[in-house]
Design a protein around this motif. Structure first.
Motif, short mmCIF file in Angstrom:
data_model
loop_
_atom_site.label_atom_id
_atom_site.label_comp_id
_atom_site.label_asym_id
_atom_site.label_seq_id
_atom_site.Cartn_x
_atom_site.Cartn_y
_atom_site.Cartn_z
N ALA A 156 0.68 -1.28 -0.34
CA ALA A 156 0.48 0.16 0.16
C ALA A 156 1.04 0.99 0.32
CB ALA A 156 -0.92 -0.31 0.78
N VAL A 157 0.34 2.45 -0.79
CA VAL A 157 0.94 3.53 -1.05
C VAL A 157 0.11 4.77 -0.08
CG1 VAL A 157 1.91 5.90 -2.12
CG2 VAL A 157 2.80 3.44 -2.43
N ALA A 158 0.34 5.36 0.74
CA ALA A 158 -0.23 6.79 1.98
C ALA A 158 0.51 7.96 1.21
CB ALA A 158 -1.18 6.52 2.95
N ALA A 159 -0.01 9.10 0.81
CA ALA A 159 0.57 10.68 1.02
C ALA A 159 -0.76 11.65 1.32
CB ALA A 159 0.95 10.18 -0.94
N LEU A 160 0.31 12.62 2.19
CA LEU A 160 0.19 13.21 2.15
C LEU A 160 0.47 14.93 1.97
CD1 LEU A 160 -0.61 12.41 6.05
CD2 LEU A 160 -2.36 11.72 4.48
N GLU A 161 -0.24 15.53 1.73
CA GLU A 161 0.41 17.23 2.50
C GLU A 161 0.17 16.97 3.23
OE1 GLU A 161 -0.57 20.78 -0.71
OE2 GLU A 161 -2.03 20.66 0.63
N PRO A 162 1.68 18.21 3.65
CA PRO A 162 1.90 18.28 5.22
C PRO A 162 0.69 19.14 5.41
CG PRO A 162 3.95 17.81 4.52
CD PRO A 162 3.02 17.87 2.91
N SER A 163 1.46 20.25 5.03
CA SER A 163 0.26 21.63 5.64
C SER A 163 -1.29 21.47 5.79
CB SER A 163 1.26 22.87 5.05
OG SER A 163 0.60 22.39 3.15
N VAL A 344 2.67 10.12 10.45
CA VAL A 344 4.45 10.63 10.85
C VAL A 344 5.63 11.38 10.19
CG1 VAL A 344 6.56 9.62 11.90
CG2 VAL A 344 4.33 8.95 12.51
N ALA A 345 5.47 11.57 9.35
CA ALA A 345 6.49 11.59 7.71
C ALA A 345 6.54 12.94 8.21
CB ALA A 345 6.73 10.94 6.17
N ALA A 346 4.85 13.51 7.56
CA ALA A 346 3.78 14.67 7.94
C ALA A 346 4.12 15.88 8.80
CB ALA A 346 2.76 14.43 6.97
N ALA A 347 4.53 15.17 9.58
CA ALA A 347 4.83 16.06 11.08
C ALA A 347 6.16 16.67 11.22
CB ALA A 347 3.96 14.69 12.28
N VAL A 348 6.90 15.43 10.98
CA VAL A 348 8.02 16.13 10.68
C VAL A 348 8.08 17.22 9.47
CG1 VAL A 348 10.20 15.49 10.07
CG2 VAL A 348 9.21 13.98 11.12
N ALA A 349 7.95 17.29 8.55
CA ALA A 349 8.42 17.82 7.63
C ALA A 349 7.41 19.28 7.71
CB ALA A 349 7.25 17.61 6.08
N ASN A 350 6.08 19.03 8.73
CA ASN A 350 5.25 20.40 9.11
C ASN A 350 5.34 21.00 10.55
OD1 ASN A 350 2.95 21.87 8.60
ND2 ASN A 350 1.67 20.87 9.95
N GLN A 351 6.60 21.41 11.07
CA GLN A 351 7.21 20.99 12.01
C GLN A 351 6.76 20.86 13.25
OE1 GLN A 351 7.00 25.69 12.20
NE2 GLN A 351 6.99 26.04 10.13
N GLY A 352 6.26 19.91 13.47
CA GLY A 352 5.10 18.67 14.17
C GLY A 352 4.35 18.70 14.54
N ALA A 353 3.37 19.37 13.74
CA ALA A 353 2.29 19.72 13.78
C ALA A 353 1.56 19.17 12.71
CB ALA A 353 1.53 20.92 13.18
N ALA A 444 11.32 26.33 -3.41
CA ALA A 444 9.23 26.27 -2.24
C ALA A 444 9.50 26.35 -1.09
CB ALA A 444 8.49 24.81 -2.60
N MET A 445 8.07 27.31 -0.78
CA MET A 445 8.36 27.48 0.51
C MET A 445 8.76 26.50 2.24
SD MET A 445 9.51 30.74 0.79
CE MET A 445 9.26 31.36 2.29
N GLU A 446 7.95 25.04 1.38
CA GLU A 446 7.39 24.37 2.47
C GLU A 446 7.03 22.51 1.44
OE1 GLU A 446 2.87 25.02 2.32
OE2 GLU A 446 3.93 25.73 4.33
N PRO A 447 7.97 21.72 2.48
CA PRO A 447 7.52 20.36 2.14
C PRO A 447 6.10 20.35 1.28
CG PRO A 447 8.38 20.12 3.76
CD PRO A 447 7.28 21.55 3.74
N ALA A 448 6.12 19.69 0.02
CA ALA A 448 4.92 19.53 -0.56
C ALA A 448 4.08 17.75 -0.41
CB ALA A 448 5.03 19.86 -2.07
N VAL A 449 4.35 17.24 0.32
CA VAL A 449 3.92 15.93 0.09
C VAL A 449 5.16 15.07 0.88
CG1 VAL A 449 5.88 14.96 -1.66
CG2 VAL A 449 3.51 13.50 -1.29
N ALA A 450 4.04 14.22 1.88
CA ALA A 450 4.98 13.19 2.95
C ALA A 450 3.99 11.95 2.16
CB ALA A 450 4.52 13.58 4.33
N VAL A 451 4.83 10.86 2.50
CA VAL A 451 4.76 9.64 1.54
C VAL A 451 5.07 8.41 2.63
CG1 VAL A 451 4.80 7.82 -0.47
CG2 VAL A 451 5.29 10.69 -0.44
#
Length: 485
Positions: A156-163, A344-353, A444-451
């Motif tokens: 499986a694969v899941a991908a998010l926009e961290p912000s 989990v990956a998205a939280a790291v990319a989004n300053q912990g949120a 870019a100003m911020e990460p676009a994707v977490a996978v």
């Protein structure tokens, strides 16, 4: 004569009153019981008497309706059915609905009162509005990249926009065509039996309904707990970790797949995935702090919906020190869905949120007017922002010079963590290959994707299976699709 006329009129009035009372009893008092009666097919006839609204990806409908001319006239159709099945689910006249088809059934079938400007009038007249539409957050190119990357292998694969928490890809493999379950003919029953009896379980949504031992990808959580609690203050200082590491209260010894882990720094241990270091850190942090940090990322949350239900990821808190050590490296009873590890990956990319993951951007009427929209919402602050900055550095090191070099994307900064999760009796099963990552374009100003990627049956000899080798290329393809878009 006049007296007889009055009696007759009174009797007729009494009959009329009795008729009205009975009508009220049936239409109002007993309406619920009649509606729920299995013999009442009026709702089903009405449901399939008009086309169902559509589910949209990138402005394009991935569903449709076909007039069969049968009693249940309009049957559901699907474009690229296996590709989007983990999102759409199915809408079957025989077996009901699943996933988005179920969670958004009121909008799609036209029964949601929000679709009508005069819902009370519709209730009184039993009128039904045209089915509305569901606009998803999916990125079609990322979805295709994930599906092609798995190539039919179980995973499986899941991908998010961290912000924002927008779900950009949600793929489960192997998949199935939900259109096979539309209609009422005998072929539908045969398809249902075949799909449910298949050994590879194509109808299981592995991205959100299956939990796996996350292996070394869970070390992101353990590292966050160690940094937030002050157990580690400098990522480049030795951690005083023995190699091998004897599990507390046990004669069992934990070893590593790489050299140099004795007294290794957190940076080195994270880059090369030293089990001994993270097992010791988990014990030093303690079960309470580990539980709090894991919960901050979303573990042990039994109420998560996107909008359909997500199986809870678990971090066992009723453990002794030896079990805590194993839990801290993503083994023992630690279990996670791919969506959870993407969080989990998205939280790291989004300053912990940790943003609330969601699959629906908005719902609309048949004419395109917005009925509801999903806003950005923060679930938890998983770690201090300063800790997130340190973890971004550690994850970047993994991709630039560690076990995750296969995830590198030209023109972007990529952070990642690989994992190989043991499972089965005495760890006899084929290891699961994991990779979690995030990517930020250089301009870019911020990460676009977490996978997050998990491959159940990696095509390699047991000793050669690794998250960096089997899962990282899939993550790279998804990140490239999003960044190129």
């Amino acid at each position: 004569m006049t007296r007889y006329i009055r009696h007759t009129a009174a009797f007729c009035a009494l009959l009329l009153l009795a008729l009205l009372v009975n009508a009220v009893r049936i239409q109002i008092v007993r309406a619920g019981a009649y509606d729920a009666n299995p013999a009442n097919r009026r709702h089903d006839l009405a449901r399939y008497g008009q086309p169902r609204g559509d589910i949209l990806v990138g402005g394009r409908a991935v569903t449709g309706s076909r007039d069969s001319g049968q009693r249940f006239r309009h049957e559901r159709t699907y474009r690229d059915g296996p590709l989007y099945a983990p999102v759409t689910g199915f809408a079957s006249q025989v077996y009901g609905t699943a996933l988005l088809e179920n969670a958004a059934d009121g909008i799609l079938s036209g029964t949601d009162p929000a679709l009508s400007p005069l819902p009370l009038y519709d209730d009184l007249t039993r009128a039904r509005d045209p089915g509305g539409h569901v606009v998803t957050t999916l990125d079609a190119r990322a979805q295709r990249a994930a599906y092609a990357g798995l190539g039919g292998r179980r995973g499986a694969v899941a991908a998010l926009e961290p912000s924002t928490g927008r779900i950009l890809a949600l793929v489960s493999s192997p998949s199935y065509d939900p259109g096979e379950l539309s209609g009422t003919g005998p072929e539908v029953a045969r398809a249902w039996a075949r799909l449910n009896g298949a050994a590879d379980r194509p109808m299981l949504n592995r991205a959100v309904r299956q939990t796996y031992p996350p292996g070394s990808t869970f070390k992101v959580v353990t590292a966050a707990a160690a940094l937030d609690s002050g157990v580690v203050r400098d990522v480049d200082e030795p951690t005083r970790s023995p190699d091998p590491y004897r599990l507390p209260g046990s004669s069992a010894r934990l070893t590593n797949e790489v050299v140099g882990c004795a007294d290794a720094s957190l940076r080195y241990a994270f880059q090369w995935s030293c089990n001994t270091v993270f097992a010791g850190l988990g014990v030093a942090v303690g079960v309470d702090a580990m539980r709090t940090t894991a919960a901050g990322f979303g573990f042990n949350d039994h109420g998560l919906g996107i909008p359909f239900r997500v199986s809870p990821s678990t971090f066992d808190t009723r453990v002794d020190a030896a079990q805590l050590a194993l839990s801290s490296i993503g083994q023992y009873n630690t279990r996670a869905t791919p969506l959870q590890m993407a969080m989990v990956a998205a939280a790291v990319a989004n300053q912990g949120a940790v943003r609330a993951p969601h699959l629906v951007e908005r719902t609309t009427t048949d004419d395109g007017d917005t009925v509801s929209a999903t806003g950005r919402r923060t679930l938890h602050q998983a770690m201090n922002p300063a800790t997130a900055v340190r973890l971004r550095e550690l994850m970047t090191d993994v991709v630039e010079k560690g076990t995750g070099t296969n995830a590198a994307v030209p023109g972007a900064t990529v952070g990642g963590k690989s994992g190989t999760a043991q499972h089965g009796l005495h760890n006899s099963g084929t290891p699961y290959a994991w990779f979690i990552s995030w990517a930020q374009a250089d301009d870019a100003m911020e990460p676009a994707v977490a996978v997050a990627v998990v491959v159940e049956d990696a095509a390699a000899d047991r000793g050669d299976i690794s998250g960096g080798g089997d899962a990282a290329p899939i993550a790279r393809a998804v990140m490239e699709a999003v960044l190129d878009h």
